[in-house]
Write an enzyme that holds these catalytic residues in place. Structure first.
Site, short mmCIF file in Angstrom:
data_model
loop_
_atom_site.label_atom_id
_atom_site.label_comp_id
_atom_site.label_asym_id
_atom_site.label_seq_id
_atom_site.Cartn_x
_atom_site.Cartn_y
_atom_site.Cartn_z
N TYR A 11 -9.35 -11.54 35.02
CA TYR A 11 -10.44 -12.02 34.16
C TYR A 11 -10.06 -12.03 32.67
O TYR A 11 -9.97 -13.09 32.05
CB TYR A 11 -11.67 -11.15 34.41
CG TYR A 11 -12.82 -11.34 33.46
CD1 TYR A 11 -13.31 -12.61 33.15
CD2 TYR A 11 -13.43 -10.25 32.86
CE1 TYR A 11 -14.38 -12.78 32.29
CE2 TYR A 11 -14.51 -10.40 32.01
CZ TYR A 11 -14.96 -11.66 31.71
OH TYR A 11 -16.03 -11.83 30.84
N ILE A 12 -9.79 -10.87 32.10
CA ILE A 12 -9.48 -10.83 30.66
C ILE A 12 -8.09 -11.38 30.41
O ILE A 12 -7.85 -12.09 29.43
CB ILE A 12 -9.62 -9.39 30.12
CG1 ILE A 12 -11.01 -8.84 30.42
CG2 ILE A 12 -9.36 -9.36 28.62
CD1 ILE A 12 -11.18 -7.36 30.11
N ASP A 31 2.16 -11.15 37.87
CA ASP A 31 0.95 -10.75 38.59
C ASP A 31 1.27 -10.67 40.07
O ASP A 31 2.00 -11.51 40.60
CB ASP A 31 -0.18 -11.77 38.36
CG ASP A 31 -1.56 -11.21 38.62
OD1 ASP A 31 -1.82 -10.80 39.78
OD2 ASP A 31 -2.38 -11.17 37.70
N GLY A 36 -5.83 -10.97 41.41
CA GLY A 36 -5.93 -12.11 40.51
C GLY A 36 -5.88 -13.42 41.28
O GLY A 36 -5.58 -13.44 42.48
N SER A 116 -9.45 1.25 27.59
CA SER A 116 -10.89 1.18 27.86
C SER A 116 -11.64 2.28 27.13
O SER A 116 -11.14 3.41 27.00
CB SER A 116 -11.13 1.33 29.37
OG SER A 116 -12.50 1.49 29.65
N TYR A 140 -10.69 6.15 37.49
CA TYR A 140 -10.29 4.98 36.70
C TYR A 140 -10.10 5.34 35.24
O TYR A 140 -9.07 5.02 34.63
CB TYR A 140 -11.34 3.87 36.83
CG TYR A 140 -11.27 2.85 35.73
CD1 TYR A 140 -10.22 1.95 35.66
CD2 TYR A 140 -12.25 2.81 34.72
CE1 TYR A 140 -10.13 1.03 34.63
CE2 TYR A 140 -12.17 1.90 33.70
CZ TYR A 140 -11.11 1.01 33.65
OH TYR A 140 -11.03 0.11 32.61
N LYS A 144 -6.63 5.36 32.76
CA LYS A 144 -6.47 4.68 31.47
C LYS A 144 -6.01 5.66 30.39
O LYS A 144 -5.15 5.35 29.56
CB LYS A 144 -7.78 4.00 31.06
CG LYS A 144 -8.10 2.73 31.83
CD LYS A 144 -7.15 1.61 31.47
CE LYS A 144 -7.56 0.30 32.13
NZ LYS A 144 -6.72 -0.84 31.75
N PHE A 168 -14.90 -2.06 24.98
CA PHE A 168 -16.15 -1.63 25.56
C PHE A 168 -16.49 -2.58 26.72
O PHE A 168 -15.63 -2.81 27.57
CB PHE A 168 -17.21 -1.49 24.46
CG PHE A 168 -16.97 -0.21 23.66
CD1 PHE A 168 -17.90 0.82 23.70
CD2 PHE A 168 -15.82 -0.02 22.91
CE1 PHE A 168 -17.68 2.01 23.03
CE2 PHE A 168 -15.58 1.17 22.23
CZ PHE A 168 -16.51 2.18 22.29
N LEU A 189 -22.12 -5.42 35.16
CA LEU A 189 -23.53 -5.79 35.15
C LEU A 189 -23.76 -7.29 35.04
O LEU A 189 -24.53 -7.86 35.83
CB LEU A 189 -24.24 -5.09 33.98
CG LEU A 189 -25.70 -5.51 33.78
CD1 LEU A 189 -26.57 -5.06 34.94
CD2 LEU A 189 -26.24 -4.98 32.45
N ARG A 281 -27.43 6.27 37.85
CA ARG A 281 -26.15 6.63 38.46
C ARG A 281 -25.67 7.93 37.82
O ARG A 281 -25.71 8.08 36.60
CB ARG A 281 -25.14 5.51 38.24
CG ARG A 281 -23.85 5.64 39.01
CD ARG A 281 -23.11 4.33 39.00
NE ARG A 281 -22.97 3.78 37.65
CZ ARG A 281 -22.52 2.57 37.38
NH1 ARG A 281 -22.20 1.75 38.37
NH2 ARG A 281 -22.41 2.15 36.14
N ASP A 284 -23.90 8.61 34.11
CA ASP A 284 -23.99 7.49 33.18
C ASP A 284 -24.66 7.92 31.87
O ASP A 284 -25.78 8.45 31.90
CB ASP A 284 -24.79 6.34 33.80
CG ASP A 284 -23.92 5.39 34.60
OD1 ASP A 284 -22.70 5.65 34.71
OD2 ASP A 284 -24.45 4.40 35.11
#
Length: 322
Positions: A11-12, A31, A36, A116, A140, A144, A168, A189, A281, A284
């Site tokens: 994606y990014i 990749d 991907g 991240s 995760y 990072k 973010f 989200l 959750r 969070d």
């Protein structure tokens, strides 16, 4: 000289790749295509390989005369990382070691790392600055943080030059509707909001409406994926100018609630988004947003797109795919 983009079919990575090509830079993608999609490359040169394979990385770097790497190749689901942690230790942590060893063997000394804001965990104060405590709350996020430290230590032991970009909540789609975020392979989200808005799922589950926020829902700093792409290009230029190793936040500095996202999506779609409230959750935080002053000072970068821009671009892209 050439920029190697690991995870460029994601994606990014694909949005950054597209920007670099529009700037007439030479780029090649490494990749595995495990997560991907080759269609995201829009014809860019692809080398299919695993970043854990140092010999393959070295060969690709030598073949394409690589001088800088932008490293996106990582798994990124917090939930999955807690149920299948071995995938994250191998791909994210072991993969970063393999990538750097292959780079160094080919005399490639510059890396821009896709980090991240998850490394901060539940923040002690807002906005979050780069000096905030590193306290990951899932596997995760821990990977990072470890990847950042691995890169930093290679800077000390092997003179690797680096920029770590702690961003973010990446969101949105390309302004022309060519690229976007596949809602089938993400738990973020905004794609899930789009899925509910376009009738491709049941009602959106809003996790928590009893937070100490103005409307009771969680507040996050949403940053447009094209703004993120711009930051990566600027980070390469920063390293090319011989400047010191750097860690910076990438965000808008503005928090947006889940209900604000739903309202903006209603405006884009012309109808309300079906949703229902569910319990929070575990772990969070109520509110998370960035202080991105350092990115402005060091990279000359600032976010230019609002959360409404994010929603409008995402809705247009998902509608075109459905």
């Amino acid at each position: 000289m050439t920029i190697l983009v690991t995870g460029g079919a994601g994606y990014i990575g694909s949005h950054t790749l597209r920007l670099l090509r529009s700037q007439h830079r030479d780029v090649v993608v490494l990749d595995s295509l495990v997560r991907g999609s080759e269609k995201n490359l829009l014809g860019a040169t692809l080398e299919v390989a695993d970043i854990c394979d140092s010999a393959a990385v070295e060969s690709i770097c030598r073949k394409h005369n690589v001088d800088s790497v932008i490293h996106f190749a990582a798994y990124k689901s917090a939930g999955e990382s807690m149920t299948h942690p071995h995938l994250y230790w191998r791909n994210n942590v072991e993969g970063t070691v393999g990538l750097i060893e292959g780079m160094l063997a080919a005399n490639v000394q510059q890396i821009v790392f896709s980090s991240s804001a998850a490394v901060y965990g539940n923040p002690d104060q807002l906005p979050i600055t780069e000096s905030a405590a590193i306290k990951p709350e899932n596997v995760y996020a821990e990977t990072k943080a470890m990847m950042e430290r691995i890169i930093s230590w290679y800077g000390i032991t092997h003179a690797l030059r680096w920029v770590s970009l702690r961003y973010f909540n990446a969101a949105g789609a390309s302004s022309d509707g060519v690229l976007g975020e596949n809602w089938d392979i993400t738990t973020n989200l905004i794609p899930l909001v789009m899925k509910a808005a376009l009738g491709a799922s049941g009602p959106l589950q809003v996790l928590g409406n009893d937070y100490p926020t103005p409307d009771g829902t969680g507040v996050r700093d949403y940053i447009h994926v094209e703004d993120l792409a711009d930051a990566h290009a600027k980070a390469v230029d920063y390293l090319n100018d011989g400047k010191p190793n750097l860690t910076v936040n990438l965000g808008t500095g503005v928090g947006t609630s889940v209900l604000q996202i739903l309202e903006a999506t209603k405006n884009a779609a012309g109808k309300p988004v079906p949703h229902e409230f569910a319990p929070r959750r575990l772990g969070d935080p109520a509110i998370v947003y960035a202080d991105a002053t350092l990115a402005q000072e060091k990279l000359g970068w600032a976010a230019t797109r609002s959360y409404e821009d994010i929603i409008n671009s995402a809705f247009a892209w998902h509608q075109s795919q459905s």
